[in-house]
Motif scaffolding. Sequence first.
Motif, PDB file in Angstrom:
ATOM      1  N   SER A   9       0.852  -1.351   0.068  1.00  0.00           N
ATOM      2  CA  SER A   9      -0.013  -0.074   0.266  1.00  0.00           C
ATOM      3  C   SER A   9       0.836   1.130   0.085  1.00  0.00           C
ATOM      4  N   LYS A  10       1.680   1.234   0.838  1.00  0.00           N
ATOM      5  CA  LYS A  10       2.623   2.517   0.731  1.00  0.00           C
ATOM      6  C   LYS A  10       3.574   2.648  -0.194  1.00  0.00           C
ATOM      7  N   GLN A  12       2.746   1.778  -3.463  1.00  0.00           N
ATOM      8  CA  GLN A  12       1.444   2.328  -4.454  1.00  0.00           C
ATOM      9  C   GLN A  12       1.358   3.748  -4.223  1.00  0.00           C
ATOM     10  N   LYS A  13       1.503   4.337  -2.837  1.00  0.00           N
ATOM     11  CA  LYS A  13       1.229   5.646  -2.782  1.00  0.00           C
ATOM     12  C   LYS A  13       2.273   6.466  -3.151  1.00  0.00           C
ATOM     13  N   LYS A  14       3.600   5.919  -3.452  1.00  0.00           N
ATOM     14  CA  LYS A  14       4.786   6.353  -3.705  1.00  0.00           C
ATOM     15  C   LYS A  14       4.889   6.354  -5.156  1.00  0.00           C
ATOM     16  N   LYS A  16       3.154   7.816  -7.852  1.00  0.00           N
ATOM     17  CA  LYS A  16       3.074   9.195  -8.445  1.00  0.00           C
ATOM     18  C   LYS A  16       4.348   9.629  -8.295  1.00  0.00           C
TER      19      LYS A  16
END
Length: 383
Positions: A9-10, A12-14, A16
């Motif tokens: 999850s972390k 995927q947030k990075k 971008k």
Amino acid sequence: MISSNEIKSKAQKKYKNYLQAIINQEDIFPLAIIGNKKPSKSIPEFKKELNELIAFSKEKKGFGYSITYQERKTKTLGTQSFPSSIYFETKQDFEKYLKVEKEVKQFIADYNNISNCFPEINPWLEKYPNKVIANSNNWTDILKVCNYFKSYPKPNLYIRELPVSVHTKFIETNTSVLKELLDIIIEPFTNKDKTIFEKRFNLKYSQPLIRFKILDSKISQNHFSGINDISVPVNQFNALNLNLKKVIVVENKTNLHTIALTLPEMEKTIVIFGSGFKVENLKNAEWLNKLEILYWGDLDVQGFEILSQMRNYFPLTKSFLMDEITFNKFFENDNGTISKVNNPLNLTKIEMNIYEKIKTNNWRLEQEKIPLEYVKTLMNSQR
């Protein structure tokens, strides 16, 4: 202890930020994943958590996140090697872990192509790399449309008339991204106060229809071959040139028919279906300023707010059957819709008094609940 799902999850947030780093040619690796959760207090649970973490790491899979350890002693777990940092060593590890290798390759190709065509939208590309990816299958056609508008920023054509070699519905189904891009590319020519795509970018569009009934048979015969119930686009309505002296605007269709049936003949008079707050569509019909205008709406807060709106366009507008006598005579304890309007209203003192009374009690008297004979008597007095 952080789990492999939380790492995913972390990461995927990075993603971008990683795409933005590609644009800016920045090296952000090693890329750290912050995990500050404490491990379980029992050794079996700690071992289970650690094994699960290692199972999805680069150590086991050959790609993905790496783990460094620090040995320390705790009261509950004794001396153990605790994960001290989790990170992606290389962009290859990061991309393969997220399964985005092909996507990133396509992103780079799309970015270079878009940037070469329209360098002025580089800030948009950097801000929204996710939108570059979301439209990866459409950039060829998106750029065709943008190129056309850059050459012809005021087309004055319908969307499907534009001489752009894309699917007939392509522009209509991609207005969201096109709006953002054209706002930048042809910024001096955009109508920034318009939200509808066609209006914003100088295109023709299907205009709203104005429906009206002619109560003077001579006018309907002389101008419309006897037809007395007519709907025309706004621009044609604005250009009407009829020998009229009075216009009655009603809020709903029921009363459009009521007046037409009750008063089949009124000299030089038409009835317009205002359709609630859509009376805004009438505001550019300047010829209405020369006529006597009666507005008949529901006796509720919205009815008076629409009357106020109508009067802002045409200051001499008078209300009809929106008085306290009518309300008290026919009100049946119906509830209205609560108003969210806080702006001052363009109402007379008498109208304002009944508006406040209705608003306070959330009352409503709908037009159609006023008997036809009563309407006919009052309307005849206006003739």
